[in-house]
Scaffold this motif. Structure first.
Motif, short mmCIF file in Angstrom:
data_model
loop_
_atom_site.label_atom_id
_atom_site.label_comp_id
_atom_site.label_asym_id
_atom_site.label_seq_id
_atom_site.Cartn_x
_atom_site.Cartn_y
_atom_site.Cartn_z
N GLY A 113 0.82 -1.21 0.00
CA GLY A 113 0.00 0.00 0.00
C GLY A 113 0.85 1.25 0.00
O GLY A 113 0.57 2.21 -0.74
N ILE A 114 1.90 1.26 0.81
CA ILE A 114 2.80 2.41 0.88
C ILE A 114 3.58 2.57 -0.42
O ILE A 114 3.69 3.67 -0.97
CB ILE A 114 3.76 2.25 2.08
CG1 ILE A 114 2.98 2.22 3.39
CG2 ILE A 114 4.79 3.38 2.10
CD1 ILE A 114 3.80 1.78 4.59
N GLU B 220 12.97 8.23 10.85
CA GLU B 220 14.28 8.32 11.50
C GLU B 220 14.67 7.04 12.22
O GLU B 220 15.76 6.98 12.83
CB GLU B 220 14.28 9.50 12.48
CG GLU B 220 14.17 10.85 11.78
CD GLU B 220 14.10 12.02 12.75
OE1 GLU B 220 13.95 11.76 13.98
OE2 GLU B 220 14.18 13.17 12.31
N GLY B 221 13.81 6.02 12.20
CA GLY B 221 14.14 4.74 12.79
C GLY B 221 14.11 4.71 14.31
O GLY B 221 14.84 3.94 14.93
N ASP C 154 11.89 -3.01 8.92
CA ASP C 154 12.79 -2.21 8.08
C ASP C 154 12.18 -1.88 6.73
O ASP C 154 12.36 -0.78 6.20
CB ASP C 154 14.12 -2.95 7.89
CG ASP C 154 15.00 -2.89 9.13
OD1 ASP C 154 14.74 -2.03 10.00
OD2 ASP C 154 15.93 -3.71 9.22
N ASN C 155 11.45 -2.86 6.15
CA ASN C 155 10.89 -2.59 4.83
C ASN C 155 9.82 -1.49 4.87
O ASN C 155 9.72 -0.66 3.97
CB ASN C 155 10.32 -3.87 4.20
CG ASN C 155 9.15 -4.45 4.96
OD1 ASN C 155 9.07 -4.32 6.19
ND2 ASN C 155 8.24 -5.11 4.26
N MET D 225 8.31 4.12 3.75
CA MET D 225 7.79 5.39 4.25
C MET D 225 8.84 6.49 4.09
O MET D 225 8.50 7.63 3.72
CB MET D 225 7.36 5.25 5.71
CG MET D 225 6.12 4.39 5.89
SD MET D 225 5.58 4.20 7.60
CE MET D 225 4.98 5.82 7.97
N ALA D 226 10.10 6.15 4.33
CA ALA D 226 11.17 7.14 4.15
C ALA D 226 11.29 7.56 2.69
O ALA D 226 11.52 8.75 2.39
CB ALA D 226 12.50 6.56 4.65
#
Length: 506
Positions: free
Chosen positions: A215-216, A235-236, A243-244, A249-250
């Motif tokens: 979706g992202i 920013e984690g 992680d994916n 999103m990043a």
């Protein structure tokens, strides 16, 4: 390829697995469509309602939960059935039909397989039937149960917004998806896989598709339900975010295709109108109103009856992974003992795995008239907002949160951890500058929460002529700041930007 037309009033299709209410003008079934599992239902309802009020050509797609909608099609005679179906067809409400929805008592199942089958049936109907019927100019999807639709929309040339309400996902292979009636072959390249796919045939049976990541990945624009939570994920800062998901999103964030939009509280939950509270009140009459409601709450729950006792209310589920339950259990004895002479009380109206721990502490110290621990009840929870002086939300993380906004409507000030949506909606209260609306702590430990509760009690101890105007101010400001029309305007801005941009098809 579907073409976008009529930029003044584009057709918006909101796709959501749950909703609480819809405006009557959207169709004759609007007043019975209630299917709620969490905040997504309230957010979807508020957005659709606000868009409709502002004149947008908004449509909504959701599963046809006949049992929850109190519709027994089997008992309808042919004429009634024909009228019933015409009401649906001629409205802006589009119900996905499948037997898996008809007899459900709740939106989601505790069994992962059932949730997957529901998601597939819902998306099959949206992709195969509802989108071709509505011919939307833009599609707005919500969470993993709609995660395949952005990929299909991109293939159709329809811009798609994907809202991430929480970080939960499900994985399935193309073969499993297609076995449920969704022809994924035309848009398989727009999906996100567990490993990079070599080709369609190679990946069809043994390379699972991640629904939320898809979706992202496929959406033209995404949003989270608070600006700070989006930044924290990118920013984690949260190890629970895969992680994916963080990478996707990043990617959207740094390409200018992501934003955060705050949710808004339930419009029916205000001290002027709430049917569950003992007496109604507003910013000018909150002192007496809250005292009467406090006595009513104490009488109903067995707490010591004292209209002047400071009352802290816990409004969230007792989830130890997110909500900070352990911070309160670590402090419970100390805070009650420290403010014993002031009569401090704590009310926990919530379900969750941490409830037995709170009950044990209450029993061990015989705090029954000072600390309430009971199962969630909608009416009692609403009354608690009106009765309480403060609410507690020491969450480790919070994508948005609604109670800290609702509480301000009722003149109950939030005590919160400085994170996510809490950071975006609560500022330190300062009686000298007449600013702020609550009490925040930055260090996530029991000392941080205790400090914030001490700050709340310091405010509670101020003279009435100092304290009461500040509460009135917070109540007035919260209505202007946290409301459905403000939220809808933010979404409309995204819609307009998306419709004005050229589409890139994968």
């Amino acid at each position: 390829m579907m073409r976008r037309t009529n930029y003044k009033s584009p057709t918006i299709l909101v796709v959501t697995p749950e909703i609480t209410y819809l405006p009557e003008g959207m169709g004759n079934m609007a007043n019975v469509l209630h299917a709620k599992a969490g905040g997504l239902a309230d957010v979807s309802a508020s957005l659709v309602g606000a868009l409709f009020r502002q004149g947008a050509d908004v449509h909504v797609a959701l599963p046809h939960y006949r049992k929850m909608f109190h519709v027994d099609v089997g008992k309808l005679i042919s004429d009634e059935l024909r009228v019933y179906m015409s009401h649906l067809h001629n409205s802006r409400i589009h119900l996905a039909e499948d037997r898996i929805f008809y007899y459900r008592d709740s939106v989601y199942s505790s069994y992962s397989k059932d949730s997957f089958l529901q998601a597939m049936a819902f998306q099959r109907e949206v992709i195969n039937n509802i989108i071709p019927d509505v011919k939307p100019d833009l599609i707005h999807c919500n969470d993993w149960m709609t995660g395949l639709i952005p990929a299909a929309a991109r293939r159709m040339g329809i811009p798609c917004l994907f809202t991430v309400h929480n970080i939960h996902t499900h994985k399935a292979t193309l073969a499993q998806i297609e076995d449920r009636g969704i022809d994924a072959a035309p848009f398989w390249q727009n999906l996100y896989y567990e490993r990079p796919p070599l080709n369609y045939e190679e990946s069809r049976s043994n390379n699972p598709v991640d629904m939320l990541a898809s979706g992202i990945f496929a959406a033209h624009f995404i949003n989270t339900v608070s600006p700070t939570f989006l930044k924290e994920v990118v920013e984690g800062r949260h190890p629970f975010v895969p992680d994916n998901i963080r990478r996707e999103m990043a990617g959207k964030y740094y390409s200018g295709c992501a934003s955060g939009i705050l949710n808004s509280p339930d419009e029916t939950s205000t001290p002027e109108t709430d049917p569950y509270i003992e007496v109604k009140y507003d910013a000018e009459t909150h002192v007496k109103g809250k005292q009467v409601n406090k006595i009513a709450f104490q009488t109903r729950t067995g707490l010591r009856e004292d209209q002047n006792a400071p009352l802290f209310f816990w409004p969230s589920r007792l989830d130890p992974m997110q909500k900070g339950c352990s911070l309160l259990t670590d402090n419970l004895y100390n805070v009650v003992h420290k403010y014993w002479d002031q009569g401090l009380q704590i009310a926990i109206v919530a379900n969750g795995s941490y409830q037995p721990i709170f009950r044990d502490i209450v029993a061990r110290h015989d705090f029954y008239d000072r600390v309430l621990v009971c199962d969630f009840d909608e009416g009692l929870s609403r009354l608690a907002f009106a009765a309480s002086d403060f609410i507690l939300m020491p969450s480790l993380f919070e994508p948005c949160g609604l109670p800290q906004m609702t509480s301000q409507y009722f003149g109950s000030l939030p005590v919160v951890h400085d994170t996510g949506g809490l950071h975006d909606t609560v500022e330190p209260l300062n009686v000298n500058t007449h600013t702020g609306n609550g009490f925040l702590f930055e260090t996530y430990d029991d000392g941080g929460l205790m400090w914030a509760m001490d700050e709340a009690m310091r405010f509670w101890s101020l003279p009435p002529e100092v304290k009461e105007p500040e509460i009135s101010r917070v109540m007035r400001e919260s209505k202007l700041r946290f409301n459905h029309d403000v939220t809808a305007q933010e979404y409309i801005k995204i819609y307009e930007n998306m419709l004005a941009r050229p589409l890139v098809q994968h």
